[in-house]
Design a protein around this motif. Structure first.
Motif, PDB file in Angstrom:
ATOM      1  N   SER A  99       0.828  -1.205   0.000  1.00 38.36           N
ATOM      2  CA  SER A  99       0.000   0.000   0.000  1.00 38.36           C
ATOM      3  C   SER A  99       0.863   1.255   0.000  1.00 38.36           C
ATOM      4  O   SER A  99       2.090   1.197   0.056  1.00 38.36           O
ATOM      5  CB  SER A  99      -0.923   0.012   1.217  1.00 38.36           C
ATOM      6  OG  SER A  99      -0.164   0.226   2.400  1.00 38.36           O
ATOM      7  N   LEU A 100       0.203   2.414  -0.009  1.00 34.30           N
ATOM      8  CA  LEU A 100       0.907   3.692   0.029  1.00 34.30           C
ATOM      9  C   LEU A 100       1.633   3.915   1.355  1.00 34.30           C
ATOM     10  O   LEU A 100       2.400   4.866   1.487  1.00 34.30           O
ATOM     11  CB  LEU A 100      -0.072   4.837  -0.226  1.00 34.30           C
ATOM     12  CG  LEU A 100      -0.595   4.955  -1.658  1.00 34.30           C
ATOM     13  CD1 LEU A 100      -1.646   6.059  -1.751  1.00 34.30           C
ATOM     14  CD2 LEU A 100       0.553   5.239  -2.629  1.00 34.30           C
ATOM     15  N   GLU A 101       1.379   3.045   2.318  1.00 34.35           N
ATOM     16  CA  GLU A 101       2.119   3.098   3.582  1.00 34.35           C
ATOM     17  C   GLU A 101       3.614   3.079   3.334  1.00 34.35           C
ATOM     18  O   GLU A 101       4.389   3.719   4.043  1.00 34.35           O
ATOM     19  CB  GLU A 101       1.753   1.883   4.440  1.00 34.35           C
ATOM     20  CG  GLU A 101       0.748   2.144   5.539  1.00 34.35           C
ATOM     21  CD  GLU A 101       0.616   0.929   6.433  1.00 34.35           C
ATOM     22  OE1 GLU A 101       1.003   1.028   7.603  1.00 34.35           O
ATOM     23  OE2 GLU A 101       0.141  -0.107   5.958  1.00 34.35           O
ATOM     24  N   LEU A 102       4.029   2.314   2.332  1.00 34.51           N
ATOM     25  CA  LEU A 102       5.447   2.173   2.030  1.00 34.51           C
ATOM     26  C   LEU A 102       6.036   3.504   1.568  1.00 34.51           C
ATOM     27  O   LEU A 102       7.185   3.824   1.881  1.00 34.51           O
ATOM     28  CB  LEU A 102       5.641   1.085   0.969  1.00 34.51           C
ATOM     29  CG  LEU A 102       7.049   0.510   0.776  1.00 34.51           C
ATOM     30  CD1 LEU A 102       7.643   0.079   2.105  1.00 34.51           C
ATOM     31  CD2 LEU A 102       6.993  -0.677  -0.180  1.00 34.51           C
ATOM     32  N   VAL A 103       5.256   4.281   0.834  1.00 34.26           N
ATOM     33  CA  VAL A 103       5.694   5.607   0.397  1.00 34.26           C
ATOM     34  C   VAL A 103       5.806   6.537   1.599  1.00 34.26           C
ATOM     35  O   VAL A 103       6.788   7.277   1.749  1.00 34.26           O
ATOM     36  CB  VAL A 103       4.716   6.187  -0.643  1.00 34.26           C
ATOM     37  CG1 VAL A 103       5.118   7.608  -1.024  1.00 34.26           C
ATOM     38  CG2 VAL A 103       4.675   5.298  -1.878  1.00 34.26           C
ATOM     39  N   ASP A 104       4.803   6.515   2.472  1.00 33.41           N
ATOM     40  CA  ASP A 104       4.832   7.350   3.677  1.00 33.41           C
ATOM     41  C   ASP A 104       6.003   6.967   4.571  1.00 33.41           C
ATOM     42  O   ASP A 104       6.672   7.834   5.158  1.00 33.41           O
ATOM     43  CB  ASP A 104       3.523   7.207   4.453  1.00 33.41           C
ATOM     44  CG  ASP A 104       2.330   7.768   3.686  1.00 33.41           C
ATOM     45  OD1 ASP A 104       2.537   8.649   2.831  1.00 33.41           O
ATOM     46  OD2 ASP A 104       1.198   7.315   3.953  1.00 33.41           O
ATOM     47  N   PHE A 105       6.257   5.681   4.678  1.00 34.81           N
ATOM     48  CA  PHE A 105       7.379   5.180   5.477  1.00 34.81           C
ATOM     49  C   PHE A 105       8.696   5.735   4.939  1.00 34.81           C
ATOM     50  O   PHE A 105       9.549   6.211   5.713  1.00 34.81           O
ATOM     51  CB  PHE A 105       7.380   3.648   5.440  1.00 34.81           C
ATOM     52  CG  PHE A 105       8.658   3.005   5.903  1.00 34.81           C
ATOM     53  CD1 PHE A 105       9.018   3.022   7.245  1.00 34.81           C
ATOM     54  CD2 PHE A 105       9.505   2.360   4.994  1.00 34.81           C
ATOM     55  CE1 PHE A 105      10.195   2.416   7.672  1.00 34.81           C
ATOM     56  CE2 PHE A 105      10.672   1.752   5.418  1.00 34.81           C
ATOM     57  CZ  PHE A 105      11.022   1.788   6.754  1.00 34.81           C
ATOM     58  N   ALA A 150       7.356  -0.124  -8.663  1.00 34.97           N
ATOM     59  CA  ALA A 150       5.893  -0.133  -8.544  1.00 34.97           C
ATOM     60  C   ALA A 150       5.368   1.294  -8.742  1.00 34.97           C
ATOM     61  O   ALA A 150       6.005   2.269  -8.359  1.00 34.97           O
ATOM     62  CB  ALA A 150       5.481  -0.667  -7.180  1.00 34.97           C
ATOM     63  N   ARG A 151       4.190   1.411  -9.319  1.00 33.77           N
ATOM     64  CA  ARG A 151       3.654   2.717  -9.702  1.00 33.77           C
ATOM     65  C   ARG A 151       3.519   3.686  -8.523  1.00 33.77           C
ATOM     66  O   ARG A 151       3.724   4.894  -8.674  1.00 33.77           O
ATOM     67  CB  ARG A 151       2.289   2.542 -10.366  1.00 33.77           C
ATOM     68  CG  ARG A 151       2.357   1.865 -11.728  1.00 33.77           C
ATOM     69  CD  ARG A 151       0.989   1.791 -12.372  1.00 33.77           C
ATOM     70  NE  ARG A 151       0.442   3.133 -12.629  1.00 33.77           N
ATOM     71  CZ  ARG A 151      -0.764   3.352 -13.142  1.00 33.77           C
ATOM     72  NH1 ARG A 151      -1.548   2.323 -13.435  1.00 33.77           N
ATOM     73  NH2 ARG A 151      -1.181   4.588 -13.358  1.00 33.77           N
ATOM     74  N   PRO A 159      13.772   4.004 -10.075  1.00 34.02           N
ATOM     75  CA  PRO A 159      13.016   2.738 -10.145  1.00 34.02           C
ATOM     76  C   PRO A 159      13.767   1.714 -10.984  1.00 34.02           C
ATOM     77  O   PRO A 159      14.464   2.057 -11.938  1.00 34.02           O
ATOM     78  CB  PRO A 159      11.714   3.163 -10.817  1.00 34.02           C
ATOM     79  CG  PRO A 159      12.108   4.320 -11.681  1.00 34.02           C
ATOM     80  CD  PRO A 159      13.186   5.048 -10.926  1.00 34.02           C
ATOM     81  N   THR A 160      13.634   0.469 -10.623  1.00 32.70           N
ATOM     82  CA  THR A 160      14.197  -0.601 -11.447  1.00 32.70           C
ATOM     83  C   THR A 160      13.097  -1.097 -12.380  1.00 32.70           C
ATOM     84  O   THR A 160      11.946  -0.695 -12.277  1.00 32.70           O
ATOM     85  CB  THR A 160      14.678  -1.777 -10.582  1.00 32.70           C
ATOM     86  OG1 THR A 160      13.534  -2.417  -9.998  1.00 32.70           O
ATOM     87  CG2 THR A 160      15.609  -1.291  -9.481  1.00 32.70           C
TER      88      THR A 160
END
Length: 314
Positions: free
Chosen positions: A193-199, A215-216, A229-230
């Motif tokens: 989820s977008l949690e990973l971006v916030d993290f 990932a997008r 990005p890979t």
């Protein structure tokens, strides 16, 4: 022992370098209290009530504020607050926990210190884990790889996000010599989820370079960071796409299996991750006494955590 802990602690002056020195430095309870007091008030005594810097010692070893008369101790308001066990035993526990490269289980600590119950050893370890990560710690910088992994028991016939395993967010530095630097770990509520971006935004310094699996959702990192990005999103060999996080994940799983024997509840998982982070980020340190010093230093700045709170009875 040094009169005052220096900015950069020096072995033999600010902390004991060997177990022999440890025993010589802390022969009794009074020596432990004095050491803890210097760690707590590095710039001299400061009254927790009025802020006055003048105090005198009472016959019971307390500090009495000259301004408001408050009597306080080196352990008040710390993880050692109102402990019925001697401080010298706590020091022995901290030395034992930090001197073991991979840590120790509650059973191991119980046997080493002769505790009458497993619950006591378990509670002590959890108190210490809460002191292992500083809230104001520095953000990751330079080149940082970000990805997600899963931790937990076996889930037959299920993979990754479809299993009952806990999703773990991982950010790890890649230094100029292409070696891994510091790491940050956190449990996610929802995998992928977008949690990973916030993290990533929470633990990485703005302007850093962030490498992801492409990932997008990671496109959001283009603002404020250099995003690399890979092309390996959904690649069959994920280890080759994001080698840093996957190596960290492998070491984490090995540690939970070898040291903790998989005895990890989801409720306490964040604190096990804190211990792994504490050890991983200091893995190259050859001064085990420095780890003892750092953990005690952070312990006097950590609030008490009563057993009822630890086991969820509050």
């Amino acid at each position: 022992m040094g009169v005052q802990p220096s900015v950069r602690p020096v072995g033999g002056l600010d902390y004991p370098r060997t177990y022999q020195e440890f025993r010589a430095w802390f022969p009794d309870e009074a020596a432990c209290v004095e050491f803890l007091g210097r760690l707590r008030w590095r710039d001299g005594f400061c009254c927790p009530r009025c802020g006055d810097g003048d105090a005198w010692r009472t016959g019971r070893g307390l500090w009495m504020c000259a301004g408001c008369g408050l009597k306080t101790s080196a352990t008040a308001g710390t993880i050692f607050h109102r402990s019925h066990t001697r401080l010298s035993t706590w020091f022995a526990a901290v030395w034992f926990v930090t001197s073991q490269k991979n840590g120790v289980s509650a059973v191991g600590l119980q046997q080493a210190l002769g505790f009458g119950s497993y619950e006591t050893a378990w509670a002590w370890l959890h108190k210490l884990r809460r002191a292992m990560v500083r809230p104001e710690r520095d953000l990751l910088s330079g080149v940082v790889e970000v990805d997600q992994s899963f931790l937990g028991g076996r889930s037959t016939g299920k993979l990754g996000a479809s299993s009952d395993k806990a999703p773990i967010m991982i950010a790890v530095e890649r230094n100029d010599w292409d070696r891994l630097g510091r790491v940050r770990l956190e449990v996610a509520d929802t995998p992928g989820s977008l949690e990973l971006v916030d993290f990533a935004r929470e633990v990485i310094e703005p302007g850093a370079t962030i490498r992801t699996d492409g990932a997008r959702m990671f496109r959001r990192l283009a603002k404020g960071y250099t995003h690399q990005p890979t092309t390996g999103y959904r690649a069959p060999n994920a280890d080759a796409v994001m080698p840093g996080p996957h190596l960290v994940s492998s070491l984490l799983k090995r540690w939970t299996a070898g040291t903790l024997h998989y005895r990890i509840s989801h409720k306490h998982l964040p604190y096990y991750l804190d211990e792994f982070t504490f050890r991983f980020n200091r893995r190259t340190s050859k001064a085990r006494g420095l780890l003892f010093y750092r953990l005690l230093q952070q312990a006097v700045e950590t609030d008490p955590h009563p057993l009822a709170e630890l086991i969820g009875k509050t």
